[in-house]
Design a protein around this motif. Structure first.
Motif, mmCIF file in Angstrom:
data_model
loop_
_atom_site.group_PDB
_atom_site.id
_atom_site.type_symbol
_atom_site.label_atom_id
_atom_site.label_comp_id
_atom_site.label_asym_id
_atom_site.label_seq_id
_atom_site.Cartn_x
_atom_site.Cartn_y
_atom_site.Cartn_z
ATOM 1 N N LEU A 82 4.603 23.279 40.537
ATOM 2 C CA LEU A 82 4.362 24.582 39.907
ATOM 3 C C LEU A 82 4.947 25.726 40.716
ATOM 4 O O LEU A 82 5.498 26.675 40.153
ATOM 5 C CB LEU A 82 2.863 24.802 39.710
ATOM 6 N N ALA A 83 4.825 25.640 42.020
ATOM 7 C CA ALA A 83 5.373 26.712 42.865
ATOM 8 C C ALA A 83 6.874 26.847 42.635
ATOM 9 O O ALA A 83 7.398 27.962 42.519
ATOM 10 C CB ALA A 83 5.082 26.434 44.342
ATOM 11 N N HIS A 84 7.571 25.729 42.537
ATOM 12 C CA HIS A 84 9.013 25.791 42.271
ATOM 13 C C HIS A 84 9.281 26.264 40.852
ATOM 14 O O HIS A 84 10.159 27.093 40.627
ATOM 15 C CB HIS A 84 9.672 24.439 42.523
ATOM 16 N N ALA A 85 8.548 25.735 39.886
ATOM 17 C CA ALA A 85 8.766 26.114 38.494
ATOM 18 C C ALA A 85 8.520 27.598 38.271
ATOM 19 O O ALA A 85 9.209 28.237 37.479
ATOM 20 C CB ALA A 85 7.875 25.283 37.571
ATOM 21 N N GLU A 86 7.566 28.147 38.981
ATOM 22 C CA GLU A 86 7.241 29.561 38.814
ATOM 23 C C GLU A 86 8.249 30.492 39.476
ATOM 24 O O GLU A 86 8.182 31.701 39.296
ATOM 25 C CB GLU A 86 5.837 29.838 39.334
ATOM 26 N N GLU A 87 9.204 29.926 40.206
ATOM 27 C CA GLU A 87 10.247 30.753 40.821
ATOM 28 C C GLU A 87 11.251 31.259 39.790
ATOM 29 O O GLU A 87 11.998 32.187 40.057
ATOM 30 C CB GLU A 87 10.976 29.984 41.927
ATOM 31 N N SER A 88 11.300 30.621 38.610
ATOM 32 C CA SER A 88 12.190 31.123 37.565
ATOM 33 C C SER A 88 11.660 32.463 37.099
ATOM 34 O O SER A 88 10.469 32.594 36.807
ATOM 35 C CB SER A 88 12.225 30.170 36.370
ATOM 36 N N PRO A 89 12.515 33.453 37.006
ATOM 37 C CA PRO A 89 12.058 34.763 36.528
ATOM 38 C C PRO A 89 11.486 34.664 35.119
ATOM 39 O O PRO A 89 12.003 33.917 34.285
ATOM 40 C CB PRO A 89 13.328 35.620 36.542
ATOM 41 N N ASP A 90 10.427 35.403 34.864
ATOM 42 C CA ASP A 90 9.778 35.356 33.555
ATOM 43 C C ASP A 90 10.748 35.731 32.430
ATOM 44 O O ASP A 90 10.728 35.148 31.353
ATOM 45 C CB ASP A 90 8.518 36.220 33.517
ATOM 46 N N TRP A 91 11.652 36.668 32.702
ATOM 47 C CA TRP A 91 12.606 37.080 31.679
ATOM 48 C C TRP A 91 13.607 35.972 31.360
ATOM 49 O O TRP A 91 14.055 35.837 30.227
ATOM 50 C CB TRP A 91 13.334 38.362 32.089
ATOM 51 N N GLU A 92 13.953 35.151 32.357
ATOM 52 C CA GLU A 92 14.908 34.078 32.129
ATOM 53 C C GLU A 92 14.306 33.011 31.213
ATOM 54 O O GLU A 92 14.978 32.478 30.328
ATOM 55 C CB GLU A 92 15.328 33.464 33.468
ATOM 56 N N ILE A 93 13.051 32.725 31.405
ATOM 57 C CA ILE A 93 12.363 31.761 30.553
ATOM 58 C C ILE A 93 12.310 32.287 29.124
ATOM 59 O O ILE A 93 12.598 31.560 28.164
ATOM 60 C CB ILE A 93 10.955 31.476 31.109
ATOM 61 N N ALA A 94 11.964 33.560 28.960
ATOM 62 C CA ALA A 94 11.894 34.160 27.627
ATOM 63 C C ALA A 94 13.268 34.144 26.951
ATOM 64 O O ALA A 94 13.378 33.839 25.750
ATOM 65 C CB ALA A 94 11.350 35.587 27.710
ATOM 66 N N PHE A 95 14.319 34.484 27.699
ATOM 67 C CA PHE A 95 15.673 34.440 27.144
ATOM 68 C C PHE A 95 16.018 33.038 26.653
ATOM 69 O O PHE A 95 16.574 32.867 25.572
ATOM 70 C CB PHE A 95 16.708 34.855 28.198
ATOM 71 N N SER A 96 15.693 32.040 27.449
ATOM 72 C CA SER A 96 16.016 30.658 27.071
ATOM 73 C C SER A 96 15.358 30.281 25.750
ATOM 74 O O SER A 96 15.995 29.705 24.871
ATOM 75 C CB SER A 96 15.566 29.687 28.163
ATOM 76 N N HIS A 97 14.076 30.605 25.612
ATOM 77 C CA HIS A 97 13.371 30.284 24.372
ATOM 78 C C HIS A 97 13.951 31.071 23.189
ATOM 79 O O HIS A 97 14.118 30.520 22.092
ATOM 80 C CB HIS A 97 11.879 30.568 24.501
ATOM 81 N N ALA A 98 14.242 32.353 23.395
ATOM 82 C CA ALA A 98 14.783 33.175 22.316
ATOM 83 C C ALA A 98 16.138 32.659 21.844
ATOM 84 O O ALA A 98 16.393 32.540 20.634
ATOM 85 C CB ALA A 98 14.893 34.628 22.763
ATOM 86 N N ILE A 99 17.005 32.353 22.778
ATOM 87 C CA ILE A 99 18.341 31.873 22.424
ATOM 88 C C ILE A 99 18.257 30.505 21.758
ATOM 89 O O ILE A 99 18.947 30.224 20.776
ATOM 90 C CB ILE A 99 19.256 31.882 23.664
ATOM 91 N N TYR A 100 17.368 29.659 22.258
ATOM 92 C CA TYR A 100 17.189 28.347 21.631
ATOM 93 C C TYR A 100 16.668 28.504 20.205
ATOM 94 O O TYR A 100 17.127 27.822 19.282
ATOM 95 C CB TYR A 100 16.259 27.461 22.456
ATOM 96 N N ALA A 101 15.715 29.400 20.013
ATOM 97 C CA ALA A 101 15.167 29.640 18.675
ATOM 98 C C ALA A 101 16.274 30.088 17.721
ATOM 99 O O ALA A 101 16.353 29.616 16.577
ATOM 100 C CB ALA A 101 14.056 30.683 18.737
#
Length: 147
Positions: A82-101
């Motif tokens: 989790l510590a490593h996974a949480e290093e991804s910026p929150d905006w990058e995760i949101a972008f990935s989901h939006a673009i995938y959608a």
């Protein structure tokens, strides 16, 4: 005559070792492993991250961090994963989901579009910084609503 490698040679070595360690860790992550393989997977994942930290792009470093998250999860090290996974910026995760959608919608994959859209909405709401949220929202506005 100097026996020290040049900066260019060092960079080439780092890049070669980073890629080699990265690929080995991913190969091991999808294979049936012995305890020795588990140790090797952990070692090469960390080595890849270290080498990418020396010469990689931001994308290389983020992918190495996600590899570390996956390897730690596979080894049952939940808090480290989790510590490593949480290093991804929150905006990058949101972008990935939006673009995938958006891509799923255009490809006609309604179920994937609906799921990714919901994940994008949740990830967008979780972005801490107002400016980052606004930037992602500008992209997300172009993603059609699920049917």
């Amino acid at each position: 005559m100097s026996t020290q490698p040049s900066d260019g040679e060092r960079a080439a070595w780092h890049k070669r070792f980073a890629a080699e360690c990265n690929n080995r860790a991913w190969d091991l992550s999808t294979a049936e492993r012995s305890p020795a393989d588990d140790r090797e997977m952990l070692d090469v994942a960390h080595a890849a991250a270290w080498h990418w930290g020396k010469v990689g792009t931001e994308l290389n470093r983020m992918r190495a961090t996600m590899l570390l998250a996956e390897v730690h999860a596979l080894l049952g090290m939940g808090e480290r994963a989790l510590a490593h996974a949480e290093e991804s910026p929150d905006w990058e995760i949101a972008f990935s989901h939006a673009i995938y959608a958006h891509a799923a919608h255009v490809a006609g994959r309604a179920a994937e579009h609906r799921d990714a859209y919901a994940q994008a909405e949740a990830a967008l709401a979780a972005i801490a910084d107002d400016e980052d949220r606004a930037i992602v929202a500008a992209t997300f506005r172009h993603v059609p609503l699920p049917a």
